[in-house]
Write an enzyme that holds these catalytic residues in place. Structure first.
Site, PDB file in Angstrom:
ATOM      1  N   HIS A  16       0.833  -1.205   0.000  1.00 10.38           N
ATOM      2  CA  HIS A  16       0.000   0.000   0.000  1.00 10.38           C
ATOM      3  C   HIS A  16       0.874   1.265   0.000  1.00 10.38           C
ATOM      4  O   HIS A  16       0.589   2.235  -0.707  1.00 10.38           O
ATOM      5  CB  HIS A  16      -0.882   0.060   1.256  1.00 10.38           C
ATOM      6  CG  HIS A  16      -1.888  -1.031   1.396  1.00 10.38           C
ATOM      7  ND1 HIS A  16      -1.988  -1.817   2.525  1.00 10.38           N
ATOM      8  CD2 HIS A  16      -2.871  -1.461   0.557  1.00 10.38           C
ATOM      9  CE1 HIS A  16      -2.990  -2.670   2.390  1.00 10.38           C
ATOM     10  NE2 HIS A  16      -3.533  -2.499   1.191  1.00 10.38           N
ATOM     11  N   LYS A  40     -17.498  -5.389   8.520  1.00 12.04           N
ATOM     12  CA  LYS A  40     -16.252  -6.154   8.561  1.00 12.04           C
ATOM     13  C   LYS A  40     -15.796  -6.242  10.010  1.00 12.04           C
ATOM     14  O   LYS A  40     -16.244  -5.482  10.862  1.00 12.04           O
ATOM     15  CB  LYS A  40     -15.177  -5.463   7.714  1.00 12.04           C
ATOM     16  CG  LYS A  40     -15.347  -5.711   6.216  1.00 12.04           C
ATOM     17  CD  LYS A  40     -14.070  -5.346   5.454  1.00 12.04           C
ATOM     18  CE  LYS A  40     -14.234  -5.579   3.959  1.00 12.04           C
ATOM     19  NZ  LYS A  40     -13.036  -5.213   3.203  1.00 12.04           N
ATOM     20  N   ARG A  89      -2.259  -6.329  -7.902  1.00  9.96           N
ATOM     21  CA  ARG A  89      -1.108  -7.235  -7.794  1.00  9.96           C
ATOM     22  C   ARG A  89      -1.081  -8.259  -8.909  1.00  9.96           C
ATOM     23  O   ARG A  89      -0.021  -8.740  -9.292  1.00  9.96           O
ATOM     24  CB  ARG A  89      -1.144  -7.955  -6.442  1.00  9.96           C
ATOM     25  CG  ARG A  89      -0.858  -7.066  -5.254  1.00  9.96           C
ATOM     26  CD  ARG A  89      -1.256  -7.728  -3.967  1.00  9.96           C
ATOM     27  NE  ARG A  89      -2.682  -7.991  -3.959  1.00  9.96           N
ATOM     28  CZ  ARG A  89      -3.368  -8.390  -2.906  1.00  9.96           C
ATOM     29  NH1 ARG A  89      -2.745  -8.597  -1.763  1.00  9.96           N
ATOM     30  NH2 ARG A  89      -4.667  -8.604  -2.982  1.00  9.96           N
ATOM     31  N   SER A 128      -2.452  -7.926   3.318  1.00  7.40           N
ATOM     32  CA  SER A 128      -2.821  -7.746   4.747  1.00  7.40           C
ATOM     33  C   SER A 128      -3.469  -9.009   5.283  1.00  7.40           C
ATOM     34  O   SER A 128      -3.189  -9.440   6.407  1.00  7.40           O
ATOM     35  CB  SER A 128      -3.826  -6.598   4.908  1.00  7.40           C
ATOM     36  OG  SER A 128      -3.315  -5.389   4.462  1.00  7.40           O
TER      37      SER A 128
HETATM   38  O1  PNS Z   1      -8.655  -2.819   1.121  1.00 11.05           O
HETATM   39  P1  PNS Z   1      -9.961  -3.349   0.605  1.00 11.05           P
HETATM   40  O2  PNS Z   1     -10.703  -4.093   1.695  1.00 11.05           O
HETATM   41  O3  PNS Z   1      -9.796  -4.183  -0.637  1.00 11.05           O
HETATM   42  O4  PNS Z   1     -10.842  -2.056   0.202  1.00 11.05           O
HETATM   43  C1  PNS Z   1     -12.166  -2.203  -0.235  1.00 11.05           C
HETATM   44  C2  PNS Z   1     -12.858  -0.842  -0.413  1.00 11.05           C
HETATM   45  C3  PNS Z   1     -12.728  -0.001   0.849  1.00 11.05           C
HETATM   46  C4  PNS Z   1     -12.245  -0.097  -1.557  1.00 11.05           C
HETATM   47  C5  PNS Z   1     -14.349  -1.133  -0.716  1.00 11.05           C
HETATM   48  O5  PNS Z   1     -14.831  -2.091   0.200  1.00 11.05           O
HETATM   49  C6  PNS Z   1     -15.238   0.094  -0.622  1.00 11.05           C
HETATM   50  O6  PNS Z   1     -15.126   1.024  -1.387  1.00 11.05           O
HETATM   51  N1  PNS Z   1     -16.180   0.074   0.347  1.00 11.05           N
HETATM   52  C7  PNS Z   1     -17.125   1.152   0.585  1.00 11.05           C
HETATM   53  C8  PNS Z   1     -18.530   0.785   0.058  1.00 11.05           C
HETATM   54  C9  PNS Z   1     -18.581   0.994  -1.450  1.00 11.05           C
HETATM   55  O7  PNS Z   1     -18.701   2.100  -1.900  1.00 11.05           O
HETATM   56  N2  PNS Z   1     -18.415  -0.107  -2.218  1.00 11.05           N
HETATM   57  C10 PNS Z   1     -18.276  -0.033  -3.669  1.00 11.05           C
HETATM   58  C11 PNS Z   1     -19.580   0.073  -4.422  1.00 11.05           C
HETATM   59  S1  PNS Z   1     -20.710  -1.205  -4.101  1.00 11.05           S
END
Ligand code: PNS
Length: 171
Positions: A16, A40, A89, A128
Site C-alpha cells: 500500500h 467487517k 497485484r 494484509s
Molecule cells: O482494502 P480493501 O478491503 O480491498 O478495500 C475495499 C474498499 C474499501 C475499496 C471497498 O470495500 C469500498 O469502497 N467500500 C465502501 C462501500 C462501497 O462504496 N463499495 C463499492 C460500491 S458497491
C-alpha cells in the site's frame, strides 16, 4: 488532480505504501481513505489503521489520511476527487476490481473513473489478509517472522507484534 486511495488498510502494508508514494508523484493531491465498515471485523480500529498510515507516509507533502463510512462514490464526491486509485497485484485483483470500478462510476454523479497502478514486483505477493492469517498462528520468535515483518511499515509492524503475543494457540 485529486486522487482518492480507499482501502481497509488492516493493516497498511509496504505494498500500500508503495502505491501511495508512487501515486503522490503524479497526483496533485492524494487522499488515503480508510474504510470504517461496521460489517467487517477488522483486527485494528480505524484510529489505529489511520495512525499506522500517518506514521508510514508522514513525509509525503501532498497526501492526506482520512477515514470514511458508507459509499465510496459519495465520499469521493464530497472530497472533490477526480479519480479513485487502486493497486493491482495480479489478474485476480483486476477481476475483483473491475466491477467495483463500474459500480463506483455509476453510483457517482460525476461518473468517477478508477485508476489502477500495478504493484511493484517486490510487493506482488504482499497481502494484509495473509499477513494476519500467518500472524494469528505464530509468535515473533518463530522462523519466518522477519518475512512478515518486512512487509509492514514500522508502526503497523510493532502493533502486529503486540497482537501476536496474545494470539498463540493454547493446545
Ligand atoms: O482494502 P480493501 O478491503 O480491498 O478495500 C475495499 C474498499 C474499501 C475499496 C471497498 O470495500 C469500498 O469502497 N467500500 C465502501 C462501500 C462501497 O462504496 N463499495 C463499492 C460500491 S458497491
Amino acid at each position: 488532480m485529486t486522487l482518492i486511495f480507499p482501502g481497509s488498510f488492516d493493516p497498511v502494508t509496504m505494498g500500500h505504501v508503495s502505491i501511495a508514494r508512487r501515486a503522490a508523484k503524479f497526483a496533485d493531491r492524494l487522499i488515503v481513505a480508510v474504510l470504517e465498515n461496521p460489517n467487517k471485523n477488522p483486527l485494528f480500529s480505524v484510529a489505529e489503521r489511520t495512525a499506522f498510515l500517518k506514521d508510514a507516509l508522514r513525509d509525503v507533502k501532498n497526501l492526506e489520511i482520512e477515514s470514511f463510512c458508507g459509499l465510496l462514490a459519495d465520499y469521493a464526491q464530497l472530497k472533490g476527487a477526480d479519480a479513485i486509485l487502486r493497486g493491482l497485484r495480479n489478474s485476480g485483483d483486476f477481476e475483483r476490481e473491475a466491477p467495483y470500478a463500474a459500480y463506483n462510476s455509476r453510483l457517482s454523479e460525476t461518473e468517477i473513473e478508477t485508476i489502477f497502478l500495478p504493484a511493484a514486483p517486490q510487493f506482488a505477493h504482499v497481502s494484509s489478509s495473509i499477513i494476519k492469517e500467518a500472524a494469528a498462528h505464530m509468535n515473533e520468535d518463530r522462523f519466518g517472522f522477519t518475512f512478515l515483518a518486512e512487509q509492514l511499515p514500522p508502526a503497523a509492524r510493532a502493533a502486529m507484534q503486540e497482537r501476536m503475543k496474545s494470539h498463540g494457540c493454547t493446545t
